[in-house]
Scaffold this motif. Structure first.
Motif, short mmCIF file in Angstrom:
data_model
loop_
_atom_site.label_atom_id
_atom_site.label_comp_id
_atom_site.label_asym_id
_atom_site.label_seq_id
_atom_site.Cartn_x
_atom_site.Cartn_y
_atom_site.Cartn_z
N SER A 1 -3.90 -4.51 2.55
CA SER A 1 -4.66 -3.29 2.30
C SER A 1 -5.45 -3.35 0.98
O SER A 1 -4.98 -3.91 -0.02
CB SER A 1 -3.70 -2.10 2.23
N ALA A 2 -6.60 -2.70 1.00
CA ALA A 2 -7.43 -2.64 -0.21
C ALA A 2 -6.83 -1.73 -1.29
O ALA A 2 -7.41 -1.60 -2.37
CB ALA A 2 -8.83 -2.16 0.14
N ARG A 3 -5.70 -1.14 -1.00
CA ARG A 3 -4.99 -0.39 -2.05
C ARG A 3 -4.73 -1.30 -3.27
O ARG A 3 -4.67 -0.84 -4.41
CB ARG A 3 -3.67 0.14 -1.46
N ARG B 1 -5.64 7.71 10.30
CA ARG B 1 -6.26 8.02 9.01
C ARG B 1 -7.05 6.80 8.54
O ARG B 1 -6.58 5.68 8.62
CB ARG B 1 -5.11 8.27 8.02
N ASP C 1 1.98 8.31 -2.36
CA ASP C 1 2.27 8.39 -0.92
C ASP C 1 3.65 7.81 -0.58
O ASP C 1 4.19 8.08 0.50
CB ASP C 1 1.18 7.64 -0.15
N ARG D 1 -6.21 9.67 2.18
CA ARG D 1 -5.28 9.00 1.25
C ARG D 1 -5.69 9.24 -0.20
O ARG D 1 -4.84 9.42 -1.08
CB ARG D 1 -5.26 7.48 1.54
N MET D 2 -6.98 9.28 -0.45
CA MET D 2 -7.44 9.45 -1.84
C MET D 2 -7.12 10.84 -2.38
O MET D 2 -7.14 11.07 -3.58
CB MET D 2 -8.93 9.15 -1.97
N ARG E 1 -5.71 -4.66 14.70
CA ARG E 1 -7.07 -4.11 14.64
C ARG E 1 -8.07 -5.26 14.51
O ARG E 1 -7.92 -6.08 13.59
CB ARG E 1 -7.23 -3.21 13.40
N ARG F 1 -14.44 8.40 1.41
CA ARG F 1 -13.02 8.03 1.44
C ARG F 1 -12.26 9.00 2.34
O ARG F 1 -12.65 10.15 2.53
CB ARG F 1 -12.40 8.07 0.04
N SER G 1 0.82 -1.22 0.00
CA SER G 1 0.00 0.00 0.00
C SER G 1 0.85 1.26 0.00
O SER G 1 0.52 2.24 -0.69
CB SER G 1 -0.93 -0.01 1.22
N HIS G 2 1.95 1.27 0.79
CA HIS G 2 2.80 2.46 0.83
C HIS G 2 4.16 2.19 0.19
O HIS G 2 5.13 2.89 0.46
CB HIS G 2 2.96 2.96 2.28
N ASP H 1 -10.79 5.47 5.91
CA ASP H 1 -12.02 5.77 5.18
C ASP H 1 -13.18 5.43 6.12
O ASP H 1 -13.09 4.47 6.87
CB ASP H 1 -12.15 4.85 3.95
N THR I 1 -6.59 -1.38 -6.70
CA THR I 1 -6.28 -0.48 -7.82
C THR I 1 -5.92 -1.28 -9.07
O THR I 1 -6.46 -1.04 -10.15
CB THR I 1 -5.08 0.43 -7.45
N THR J 1 -10.52 -0.25 10.26
CA THR J 1 -9.66 0.79 10.84
C THR J 1 -10.56 1.90 11.36
O THR J 1 -11.16 2.64 10.59
CB THR J 1 -8.70 1.33 9.76
C1 EPS Z 1 -6.66 0.93 3.49
C2 EPS Z 1 -6.38 2.04 4.27
C3 EPS Z 1 -6.33 3.42 3.70
C4 EPS Z 1 -7.16 3.44 2.43
C5 EPS Z 1 -6.63 2.34 1.52
C6 EPS Z 1 -7.00 1.01 2.07
O1 EPS Z 1 -5.01 3.79 3.31
P1 EPS Z 1 -3.99 4.49 4.30
O2 EPS Z 1 -3.63 3.43 5.32
O3 EPS Z 1 -2.82 4.88 3.45
O4 EPS Z 1 -4.69 5.68 4.90
O5 EPS Z 1 -7.14 4.71 1.82
O6 EPS Z 1 -7.18 2.42 0.24
C7 EPS Z 1 -6.40 2.94 -0.74
C8 EPS Z 1 -5.23 3.49 -0.56
C9 EPS Z 1 -7.01 2.81 -2.08
O7 EPS Z 1 -6.38 3.19 -3.06
O8 EPS Z 1 -8.14 2.31 -2.14
C10 EPS Z 1 -6.65 -0.43 4.08
O9 EPS Z 1 -6.11 -0.61 5.18
O10 EPS Z 1 -7.19 -1.38 3.48
#
Ligand code: EPS
Length: 390
Positions: free
Chosen positions: A134-136, A339, A80, A48-49, A109, A45, A9-10, A341, A139, A317
């Motif tokens: 992560s659901a990132r 942080r 990010d 992050r978005m 969590r 959202r 994700s990061h 959604d 994408t 989260t």
């Molecule tokens: C996500 C946590 C969040 C979401 C992320 C999925 O990211 P962060 O930890 O950076 O704040 O924004 O979703 C995306 C980045 C995306 O592109 O959909 C998680 O833990 O699943």
């Protein structure tokens, strides 16, 4: 056709390699980007978005706007990452740098992959789990789905999706005349809902969840029109297309259930009201009076629209702390986060469209050929004539 995804994700980027996409398919960066934008929109959202502006790079398998039949590599950079270079770098870091980084996560969590993933892979720092779970990652599943939609689109098969419920607010059943009309209405809705009034209420429910430091889930539906009859098979459990679709939808992060057609409602009705009567006419061949089966019988398509729904649980989260245990100290604690959604159901509806499109495109190729789009089109045309007059 198959694909794998990679990327944290990061981390620097997300990658997918698509194998088995036929040659001669029209495919451009823009066609994929338009789907990525759809996933990024959506009320609820977090911050992050605002950081990410997802754009694909096509690194192999496409030349001058057409696929070559070779593996297609798609990548999306994580903007990010520039804030995470030390934390997420691939190479070892010094003890001083580790001191500086200090982002070790030892507090799982509830509802996330954190604890089970840490136990499974032996990670004392749960960042090693959450970065990939992560659901990132969705994408690049949407990027893969965009390619699948191009295949289906050339074959006259249309995919649409919408949000039916968020946080207990249910949309009324609204009739639409075509997938295009459904797309037009849902594209204009911040929650991808056909029912405008319910959409407003959903947004208020999201506001409320956010105010309360909570999160909410919901239900999405995907509709596919134009599938030929008899795609999939009944002869072996792992060839049932309905089952493959269900698995694909269940594989989306935070999804906990799937229904096809009238789904669980079938338990309440007698067979005489559940099964779709069979009709035939010269123009359309075999059709059904109703579509309670959601486009499937015996693991094969009936030629009626495919209708599949999935339920997404609330995002785990939370700003509102829940009880958990620190895996280093074994002490109980109440977690709060930086942080998140409050609701990602509208985005998940785009992801659901994508994974459904992929499974259907794959099933089509398995049945009608893998190599060239023109040959696949010919085969489908012949099959349609055959089924009509059968
Ligand atoms: C996500 C946590 C969040 C979401 C992320 C999925 O990211 P962060 O930890 O950076 O704040 O924004 O979703 C995306 C980045 C995306 O592109 O959909 C998680 O833990 O699943």
């Amino acid at each position: 056709m198959r694909y794998l995804t990679a990327g944290e994700s990061h981390g620097p980027q997300l990658t997918t390699i698509l194998e088995g996409v036929p040659a001669g398919l029209e495919l451009t960066t823009e066609m994929i980007n338009s789907e990525l934008v759809r996933r990024q929109k959506g009320y609820g959202r977090g911050r992050r978005m605002q950081i990410e502006k997802d754009q694909v790079q096509i690194l192999s398998g496409v030349r001058h706007g057409f696929t070559l039949g070779a593996p297609i590599t798609l990548v999306v950079q994580n903007n990010d990452f520039k804030h995470w270079t030390k934390i997420m770098g691939a190479d070892p870091i010094s003890a001083e740098e580790q001191e500086e980084v200090k982002r070790k996560l030892t507090r799982p969590r509830p509802g996330h992959a954190d604890l089970n993933g840490a136990l499974k892979y032996g990670h004392r720092d749960m960042r090693n789990v959450l970065e990939r779970s992560s659901a990132r990652e969705t994408t690049v599943r949407v990027a893969a789905g965009a390619v699948a939609k191009c295949i289906l689109g050339e074959l006259g098969i249309k995919v649409g999706g919408h949000v039916m419920e968020i946080g207990g607010v249910k949309a009324e059943k609204i009739d639409y005349h075509s997938i295009e009309e459904l797309q037009e209405i849902t594209e204009a809705s911040p929650v991808r809902c056909l029912d405008k009034e319910a959409g407003e209420k959903m947004m208020r429910a999201i506001d409320k969840a956010k105010e309360d430091g909570d999160s909410i889930g919901g239900i999405v539906e995907v509709i596919v029109e134009g599938m030929p009859i008899g795609v999939g098979s009944y002869v072996q459990y792992d060839r049932k297309l309905e089952a493959k679709l269900a698995a694909a939808v269940m594989s989306i992060n935070a999804f906990k259930g799937v229904e096809i057609g009238i789904g669980f409602e079938a338990a309440e009705q007698p067979g005489s009201l559940v099964h779709d009567e069979i009709l035939w006419d010269e123009e359309n061949g075999y059709t059904r009076r109703t579509n309670n089966a959601g486009g499937f019988e015996g693991g094969m398509t009936t030629g009626m629209p495919i209708i599949i729904r999935g339920v997404m649980k609330p995002i785990p989260t939370l700003y509102k702390p829940l009880q958990s245990v620190d895996i280093d100290t074994k002490e109980p604690f109440k977690a709060s986060i930086e942080r998140s959604d409050s609701c990602a159901v509208p985005a998940a509806s785009v992801v659901a469209e994508s994974v459904v499109a992929w499974e259907l495109a794959e099933a089509i190729l398995e049945q009608f050929g893998h190599d060239r789009m023109d040959a696949i089109k010919e085969n489908i045309k012949r099959h349609k004539e055959y089924t009509k007059n059968f």
